[in-house]
Design an enzyme around this catalytic site. Structure first.
Site, short mmCIF file in Angstrom:
data_model
loop_
_atom_site.label_atom_id
_atom_site.label_comp_id
_atom_site.label_asym_id
_atom_site.label_seq_id
_atom_site.Cartn_x
_atom_site.Cartn_y
_atom_site.Cartn_z
N GLY A 101 0.82 -1.21 0.00
CA GLY A 101 0.00 0.00 0.00
C GLY A 101 0.85 1.25 0.00
O GLY A 101 1.77 1.41 -0.79
N GLY A 102 0.54 2.17 0.92
CA GLY A 102 1.21 3.47 0.97
C GLY A 102 0.38 4.53 0.27
O GLY A 102 -0.58 4.23 -0.45
N TRP A 103 0.75 5.76 0.48
CA TRP A 103 -0.01 6.92 -0.01
C TRP A 103 -0.23 6.86 -1.52
O TRP A 103 -1.33 7.07 -2.02
CB TRP A 103 0.72 8.21 0.37
CG TRP A 103 0.01 9.45 -0.05
CD1 TRP A 103 0.27 10.18 -1.16
CD2 TRP A 103 -1.09 10.08 0.61
NE1 TRP A 103 -0.60 11.26 -1.23
CE2 TRP A 103 -1.44 11.21 -0.15
CE3 TRP A 103 -1.81 9.79 1.79
CZ2 TRP A 103 -2.48 12.07 0.23
CZ3 TRP A 103 -2.85 10.65 2.15
CH2 TRP A 103 -3.17 11.77 1.37
N ASN A 104 0.83 6.55 -2.28
CA ASN A 104 0.75 6.62 -3.74
C ASN A 104 -0.16 5.55 -4.34
O ASN A 104 -0.59 5.69 -5.49
CB ASN A 104 2.15 6.51 -4.36
CG ASN A 104 3.00 7.73 -4.03
OD1 ASN A 104 2.47 8.81 -3.76
ND2 ASN A 104 4.31 7.55 -4.04
N GLU A 144 -4.46 3.58 2.62
CA GLU A 144 -4.63 4.98 3.00
C GLU A 144 -5.66 5.65 2.10
O GLU A 144 -5.34 6.06 1.01
CB GLU A 144 -3.28 5.71 2.93
CG GLU A 144 -2.26 5.12 3.91
CD GLU A 144 -0.93 5.85 3.94
OE1 GLU A 144 -0.87 7.02 3.53
OE2 GLU A 144 0.05 5.25 4.36
N TRP A 357 8.98 5.53 10.68
CA TRP A 357 9.09 5.82 9.26
C TRP A 357 10.21 6.83 9.11
O TRP A 357 10.02 7.98 9.53
CB TRP A 357 7.77 6.38 8.68
CG TRP A 357 7.96 6.61 7.22
CD1 TRP A 357 8.48 7.71 6.60
CD2 TRP A 357 7.68 5.65 6.19
NE1 TRP A 357 8.57 7.51 5.25
CE2 TRP A 357 8.09 6.26 4.96
CE3 TRP A 357 7.18 4.34 6.16
CZ2 TRP A 357 7.98 5.59 3.73
CZ3 TRP A 357 7.05 3.70 4.93
CH2 TRP A 357 7.45 4.33 3.74
#
Ligand code: NAG
Ligand code: NAG
Length: 384
Positions: A101-104, A144, A357
């Site tokens: 996942g992650g923001w992007n 996210e 992080w």
């Protein structure tokens, strides 16, 4: 006989010790291998004795539930996955976790997969297969966020269902499940059934950072421990570490599953008026990019600690965090002092540990005079 008793006593004392040691969950951001000069960070730069868990960030998700490798050159071409796994030879207790996942990645695909039993089952199987291929010890989901950014209201329930299906499949094989979740109260209200999320995770990594940044047009620290007297609205008063963690606890999350999110970086601004650097003073964009992270508005601790003496350091007594200023450049970040205070806060709330992080922006080479990994060492020193 006395030798055996001694051995038993020693073994059980050791087991108590290791069971009570806090989690230090460290994100390894795979793209940092492409940074220049002393900013370049590879799996072999990781100190395997400063983390209990290393989370490989990130793989992606496809709409059919399968896992997508976001950078095959880094993963297999440069053999980074095997380098990462080889760290276990130096610390056999180290757990290496696959993070997706992650923001992007956005939210849309996760929303689509979570709403259908078939794609959920496909995802669980794909995750297990990928974990098996490389020998990971668990899975971390960084969606996210549910119900936001392309998701829909039904994500709140579907997220819990998805976590439950992942957790039973993983735990049955002795593997663990964690997730990175928001530490912003307004965001949490939109996204999470907190008791359901807590029940269906082994670790909850609460991202109590990025409360302010260049996405706004005024000065604010990215991760204050407490509110400032200049925070006046109800929302402003909640945009800090203590309030975010307290919300998860008050809503029923298991404290022992919570890892407090910490940054080895900061966020900065170009001040509209260099004579006014107070909180909420006007800005006209992010701070200048650093030499390694190369992104406006974001700065690594390793970049901050290499700055010259033209910068003025200010400790905010209310927010319990530092910032520095030089002309129109204002940078809010965490140093060893604020990290110690955040860890002591986590200890006071009986939390499971800390999530960081990320590894690559600590002073991992020890170029600033406090030895390698000053931030991670501070975490290890003060965590119960
Ligand atoms: C900031 O303050 C100094 C000293 O009072 C003054 O000389 C300067 O013009 C001010 N700068 C701006 C941008 O207002
Ligand atoms: C600085 O900016 C803030 C926010 O706009 C304002 O309230 C304050 O009066 C300003 N301070 C000075 C000294 O100009």
């Amino acid at each position: 006989m006395s030798k055996l008793l001694l051995l038993l006593a020693f073994t059980s004392a050791f087991m108590v010790l290791s069971a009570s040691a806090g989690n230090v969950v460290c994100y390894f951001a795979s793209w940092t291998i492409y940074r220049p000069d002393n900013g370049k960070f590879t799996a072999l730069d990781v100190d395997p004795n400063l983390c209990t868990h290393i989370l490989y960030a990130f793989v992606g998700l496809r709409e059919d539930g399968t896992v997508s490798v976001l950078d095959d050159w880094e993963l297999t071409g440069l053999d980074e996955m095997n380098h990462l796994m080889s760290l276990k030879e130096q610390n056999p207790n180290l757990k290496i976790i696959l993070s997706m996942g992650g923001w992007n990645e956005g939210s849309y695909k996760y929303s689509q997969v979570a709403r259908n039993a078939n794609t959920r089952a496909a995802m669980v199987q794909a995750v297990l297969d990928f974990i098996d291929l490389y020998g990971f010890d668990g899975f971390d989901l960084d969606w996210e966020y549910p119900c936001q950014r392309g998701g829909e209201d039904i994500d709140k329930a579907n997220f819990v269902t998805l976590l439950g299906e992942l957790k039973s499949a993983l735990n049955a094989k002795g593997l663990i499940l964690s997730a990175a979740v928001s530490g912003g109260i307004a965001s949490c209200k939109l996204s999470y059934d907190i008791p359901g999320v807590s029940e269906n995770l082994d670790m909850i990594n609460v991202m109590v950072y990025d409360f302010h940044g260049a996405f706004e047009s005024f000065v604010g620290h990215y991760a204050p421990l407490y509110a400032s007297s200049l925070d006046v609205t109800d929302e402003q008063k909640t945009l800090n570490v203590a309030a975010g963690i307290q919300y998860w606890l008050d809503e029923g999350a298991d404290p022992q599953k919570i890892n407090i999110g910490l940054g080895t970086y900061g966020r900065g601004f170009s001040l509209a008026d260099p004579n006014n650097s107070s909180l909420y003073a006007g800005t006209y964009g992010g701070s200048e990019a650093g030499p390694y992270t190369r992104e406006m508005g974001v700065i690594g601790y390793n970049e901050i600690c290499e700055l010259d003496s033209d910068w003025d350091y200010t400790w905010d007594d209310e927010q319990q965090v530092p910032h520095i200023q030089n002309g129109n450049q204002w940078l809010g970040f965490d140093d060893q002092k604020s990290i110690q205070l955040k860890i002591e806060f986590a200890n006071s709330k009986n939390l499971g540990g800390a999530m960081v992080w990320s590894l690559d922006t600590d002073d991992f080479r020890g170029l600033c005079g406090n030895g390698p990994y000053p931030i991670l060492n501070t975490i290890n020193q003060y965590l119960n």
